[in-house]
Scaffold this motif. Structure first.
Motif, PDB file in Angstrom:
ATOM      1  N   LYS A   1      45.828 -66.677 -39.059  1.00 50.11           N
ATOM      2  CA  LYS A   1      46.398 -67.054 -40.360  1.00 50.11           C
ATOM      3  C   LYS A   1      45.291 -67.158 -41.397  1.00 50.11           C
ATOM      4  O   LYS A   1      44.223 -67.694 -41.146  1.00 50.11           O
ATOM      5  CB  LYS A   1      47.120 -68.402 -40.235  1.00 50.11           C
ATOM      6  CG  LYS A   1      48.519 -68.252 -39.651  1.00 50.11           C
ATOM      7  CD  LYS A   1      49.582 -68.474 -40.730  1.00 50.11           C
ATOM      8  CE  LYS A   1      50.982 -68.474 -40.172  1.00 50.11           C
ATOM      9  NZ  LYS A   1      51.545 -67.135 -40.008  1.00 50.11           N
ATOM     10  N   GLU A   2      45.592 -66.636 -42.582  1.00 51.25           N
ATOM     11  CA  GLU A   2      44.596 -66.554 -43.635  1.00 51.25           C
ATOM     12  C   GLU A   2      45.315 -66.731 -44.972  1.00 51.25           C
ATOM     13  O   GLU A   2      46.514 -66.491 -45.059  1.00 51.25           O
ATOM     14  CB  GLU A   2      43.955 -65.164 -43.550  1.00 51.25           C
ATOM     15  CG  GLU A   2      42.770 -64.905 -44.423  1.00 51.25           C
ATOM     16  CD  GLU A   2      42.224 -63.490 -44.173  1.00 51.25           C
ATOM     17  OE1 GLU A   2      41.087 -63.373 -43.714  1.00 51.25           O
ATOM     18  OE2 GLU A   2      42.965 -62.511 -44.422  1.00 51.25           O
ATOM     19  N   LYS A   3      44.560 -67.130 -46.005  1.00 49.16           N
ATOM     20  CA  LYS A   3      45.131 -67.268 -47.346  1.00 49.16           C
ATOM     21  C   LYS A   3      44.503 -66.254 -48.287  1.00 49.16           C
ATOM     22  O   LYS A   3      43.328 -65.902 -48.129  1.00 49.16           O
ATOM     23  CB  LYS A   3      44.839 -68.671 -47.900  1.00 49.16           C
ATOM     24  CG  LYS A   3      45.550 -69.787 -47.175  1.00 49.16           C
ATOM     25  CD  LYS A   3      45.153 -71.126 -47.783  1.00 49.16           C
ATOM     26  CE  LYS A   3      45.854 -72.263 -47.059  1.00 49.16           C
ATOM     27  NZ  LYS A   3      45.466 -73.576 -47.623  1.00 49.16           N
ATOM     28  N   THR A   4      45.269 -65.821 -49.264  1.00 55.24           N
ATOM     29  CA  THR A   4      44.689 -65.020 -50.337  1.00 55.24           C
ATOM     30  C   THR A   4      45.361 -65.367 -51.657  1.00 55.24           C
ATOM     31  O   THR A   4      46.386 -66.056 -51.683  1.00 55.24           O
ATOM     32  CB  THR A   4      44.778 -63.508 -50.040  1.00 55.24           C
ATOM     33  OG1 THR A   4      43.897 -62.800 -50.918  1.00 55.24           O
ATOM     34  CG2 THR A   4      46.193 -62.982 -50.180  1.00 55.24           C
ATOM     35  N   LEU A   5      44.735 -64.912 -52.743  1.00 54.59           N
ATOM     36  CA  LEU A   5      45.278 -65.141 -54.085  1.00 54.59           C
ATOM     37  C   LEU A   5      45.888 -63.843 -54.573  1.00 54.59           C
ATOM     38  O   LEU A   5      45.212 -62.800 -54.599  1.00 54.59           O
ATOM     39  CB  LEU A   5      44.142 -65.597 -55.013  1.00 54.59           C
ATOM     40  CG  LEU A   5      44.375 -66.026 -56.476  1.00 54.59           C
ATOM     41  CD1 LEU A   5      44.438 -64.847 -57.441  1.00 54.59           C
ATOM     42  CD2 LEU A   5      45.603 -66.903 -56.661  1.00 54.59           C
TER      43      LEU A   5
ATOM     44  N   ASN B   1      49.400 -65.699 -44.562  1.00 60.64           N
ATOM     45  CA  ASN B   1      49.860 -64.625 -43.677  1.00 60.64           C
ATOM     46  C   ASN B   1      48.772 -64.332 -42.647  1.00 60.64           C
ATOM     47  O   ASN B   1      47.623 -64.690 -42.857  1.00 60.64           O
ATOM     48  CB  ASN B   1      50.073 -63.345 -44.512  1.00 60.64           C
ATOM     49  CG  ASN B   1      51.473 -62.805 -44.396  1.00 60.64           C
ATOM     50  OD1 ASN B   1      52.344 -63.224 -45.150  1.00 60.64           O
ATOM     51  ND2 ASN B   1      51.696 -61.895 -43.479  1.00 60.64           N
ATOM     52  N   THR B   2      49.119 -63.621 -41.600  1.00 60.38           N
ATOM     53  CA  THR B   2      48.047 -63.099 -40.757  1.00 60.38           C
ATOM     54  C   THR B   2      47.332 -62.004 -41.542  1.00 60.38           C
ATOM     55  O   THR B   2      47.975 -61.167 -42.192  1.00 60.38           O
ATOM     56  CB  THR B   2      48.609 -62.510 -39.441  1.00 60.38           C
ATOM     57  OG1 THR B   2      49.626 -61.580 -39.771  1.00 60.38           O
ATOM     58  CG2 THR B   2      49.184 -63.592 -38.549  1.00 60.38           C
ATOM     59  N   ASN B   3      46.018 -62.052 -41.533  1.00 59.62           N
ATOM     60  CA  ASN B   3      45.216 -61.084 -42.295  1.00 59.62           C
ATOM     61  C   ASN B   3      45.715 -60.927 -43.735  1.00 59.62           C
ATOM     62  O   ASN B   3      45.879 -59.811 -44.237  1.00 59.62           O
ATOM     63  CB  ASN B   3      45.206 -59.717 -41.606  1.00 59.62           C
ATOM     64  CG  ASN B   3      44.547 -59.774 -40.244  1.00 59.62           C
ATOM     65  OD1 ASN B   3      43.521 -60.420 -40.076  1.00 59.62           O
ATOM     66  ND2 ASN B   3      45.141 -59.128 -39.257  1.00 59.62           N
ATOM     67  N   ALA B   4      45.944 -62.045 -44.402  1.00 58.56           N
ATOM     68  CA  ALA B   4      46.551 -62.013 -45.744  1.00 58.56           C
ATOM     69  C   ALA B   4      45.750 -61.162 -46.725  1.00 58.56           C
ATOM     70  O   ALA B   4      46.330 -60.418 -47.520  1.00 58.56           O
ATOM     71  CB  ALA B   4      46.697 -63.443 -46.276  1.00 58.56           C
TER      72      ALA B   4
ATOM     73  N   SER C   1      42.727 -60.769 -54.023  1.00 53.19           N
ATOM     74  CA  SER C   1      41.331 -61.065 -53.690  1.00 53.19           C
ATOM     75  C   SER C   1      40.782 -59.973 -52.784  1.00 53.19           C
ATOM     76  O   SER C   1      41.480 -59.466 -51.903  1.00 53.19           O
ATOM     77  CB  SER C   1      41.237 -62.411 -52.968  1.00 53.19           C
ATOM     78  OG  SER C   1      41.867 -63.426 -53.710  1.00 53.19           O
ATOM     79  N   ASP C   2      39.500 -59.602 -52.987  1.00 55.66           N
ATOM     80  CA  ASP C   2      38.952 -58.472 -52.224  1.00 55.66           C
ATOM     81  C   ASP C   2      38.263 -58.878 -50.923  1.00 55.66           C
ATOM     82  O   ASP C   2      37.809 -58.014 -50.174  1.00 55.66           O
ATOM     83  CB  ASP C   2      38.028 -57.623 -53.102  1.00 55.66           C
ATOM     84  CG  ASP C   2      36.784 -58.366 -53.538  1.00 55.66           C
ATOM     85  OD1 ASP C   2      36.569 -59.523 -53.110  1.00 55.66           O
ATOM     86  OD2 ASP C   2      36.011 -57.781 -54.320  1.00 55.66           O
ATOM     87  N   SER C   3      38.167 -60.187 -50.659  1.00 56.03           N
ATOM     88  CA  SER C   3      37.545 -60.652 -49.404  1.00 56.03           C
ATOM     89  C   SER C   3      37.989 -62.092 -49.175  1.00 56.03           C
ATOM     90  O   SER C   3      38.525 -62.741 -50.078  1.00 56.03           O
ATOM     91  CB  SER C   3      36.017 -60.605 -49.511  1.00 56.03           C
ATOM     92  OG  SER C   3      35.576 -61.552 -50.476  1.00 56.03           O
TER      93      SER C   3
ATOM     94  N   LEU D   1      41.431 -68.899 -55.240  1.00 55.20           N
ATOM     95  CA  LEU D   1      42.451 -69.942 -55.026  1.00 55.20           C
ATOM     96  C   LEU D   1      41.990 -71.252 -55.640  1.00 55.20           C
ATOM     97  O   LEU D   1      42.777 -71.973 -56.276  1.00 55.20           O
ATOM     98  CB  LEU D   1      42.743 -70.116 -53.533  1.00 55.20           C
ATOM     99  CG  LEU D   1      43.593 -69.013 -52.918  1.00 55.20           C
ATOM    100  CD1 LEU D   1      43.574 -69.097 -51.395  1.00 55.20           C
ATOM    101  CD2 LEU D   1      45.039 -69.083 -53.434  1.00 55.20           C
ATOM    102  N   GLU D   2      40.705 -71.568 -55.498  1.00 51.07           N
ATOM    103  CA  GLU D   2      40.175 -72.800 -56.092  1.00 51.07           C
ATOM    104  C   GLU D   2      40.254 -72.736 -57.623  1.00 51.07           C
ATOM    105  O   GLU D   2      40.489 -73.743 -58.285  1.00 51.07           O
ATOM    106  CB  GLU D   2      38.739 -73.021 -55.616  1.00 51.07           C
ATOM    107  CG  GLU D   2      38.100 -74.318 -56.061  1.00 51.07           C
ATOM    108  CD  GLU D   2      38.753 -75.564 -55.479  1.00 51.07           C
ATOM    109  OE1 GLU D   2      39.429 -75.465 -54.433  1.00 51.07           O
ATOM    110  OE2 GLU D   2      38.593 -76.647 -56.077  1.00 51.07           O
ATOM    111  N   PHE D   3      40.073 -71.538 -58.169  1.00 50.09           N
ATOM    112  CA  PHE D   3      40.141 -71.365 -59.626  1.00 50.09           C
ATOM    113  C   PHE D   3      41.529 -71.746 -60.148  1.00 50.09           C
ATOM    114  O   PHE D   3      41.664 -72.467 -61.134  1.00 50.09           O
ATOM    115  CB  PHE D   3      39.821 -69.910 -59.986  1.00 50.09           C
ATOM    116  CG  PHE D   3      39.706 -69.639 -61.459  1.00 50.09           C
ATOM    117  CD1 PHE D   3      38.482 -69.714 -62.104  1.00 50.09           C
ATOM    118  CD2 PHE D   3      40.836 -69.315 -62.205  1.00 50.09           C
ATOM    119  CE1 PHE D   3      38.377 -69.465 -63.462  1.00 50.09           C
ATOM    120  CE2 PHE D   3      40.742 -69.070 -63.562  1.00 50.09           C
ATOM    121  CZ  PHE D   3      39.508 -69.145 -64.199  1.00 50.09           C
ATOM    122  N   PHE D   4      42.564 -71.267 -59.497  1.00 44.44           N
ATOM    123  CA  PHE D   4      43.920 -71.509 -59.995  1.00 44.44           C
ATOM    124  C   PHE D   4      44.610 -72.715 -59.362  1.00 44.44           C
ATOM    125  O   PHE D   4      45.533 -73.275 -59.958  1.00 44.44           O
ATOM    126  CB  PHE D   4      44.786 -70.262 -59.781  1.00 44.44           C
ATOM    127  CG  PHE D   4      44.485 -69.165 -60.750  1.00 44.44           C
ATOM    128  CD1 PHE D   4      44.847 -69.274 -62.091  1.00 44.44           C
ATOM    129  CD2 PHE D   4      43.816 -68.019 -60.343  1.00 44.44           C
ATOM    130  CE1 PHE D   4      44.571 -68.268 -63.000  1.00 44.44           C
ATOM    131  CE2 PHE D   4      43.524 -66.997 -61.250  1.00 44.44           C
ATOM    132  CZ  PHE D   4      43.901 -67.125 -62.577  1.00 44.44           C
TER     133      PHE D   4
END
Ligand code: CMP
Length: 145
Positions: free
Chosen positions: A2-6, A76-79, A119-121, A129-132
């Protein structure tokens, strides 16, 4: 894992909001936080600071500040990779060739007005994510004025 992305729907994407939300829904992405906002130029400079020296920087800032945007956290997995695959290559005309079902291929106008961001990485995802969605207050856009 599980991973997060923006993820972001950019100003021209907001004009096609229903269709783009449907693309997100069809792919089964889980959105865990979401906000709509407008970036002022200072906030846009900070968000895109890694592109400061690029020839397209001014066009990018003009565009991203031209109207409201919608930002969201995807879990998601590999978000990071899965969301980038869903949105497709930066340039919509290239996307139409190599990834015709991607969101940019279907809704993007040109390399600046490419409707969505991801996000690219994993490291960029943490920063963006911290920005928003700051966990501790001070980085929240708008709190400085
Ligand atoms: P994104 O990947 O969200 O973040 C950087 C943005 O800069 C990119 O989307 C485009 O909107 C813009 N961009 C990247 N490359 C170019 C380019 N060659 N010309 C114009 N805009 C660009």
């Amino acid at each position: 894992k599980k991973e997060k992305t923006l993820g972001m729907i950019k100003p021209d994407g907001v004009e096609k909001l229903g269709q783009i939300l449907d693309e997100i829904y069809k792919r089964g992405f889980l959105l865990t936080r979401l906000r709509m906002c407008c970036l002022d130029r200072n906030q846009a400079f900070r968000f895109y600071e890694e592109h400061r020296d690029k020839p397209f920087f001014n066009a990018l800032i003009d565009y991203i500040t031209s109207g409201p945007i919608i930002v969201f956290e995807i879990v998601n997995t590999n978000a990071v990779d899965n969301w980038r695959e869903a949105i497709g290559p930066t340039d919509p005309s290239r996307a139409r060739t190599v990834a015709p079902t991607s969101i940019r291929a279907q809704y993007g106008i040109d390399v600046t007005r490419n409707v969505v961001h991801g996000s690219d990485s994993a490291a960029s995802a943490v920063r963006e994510l911290e920005f928003f969605f700051p966990s501790s207050g001070p980085m929240l856009p708008n709190t400085s004025k």
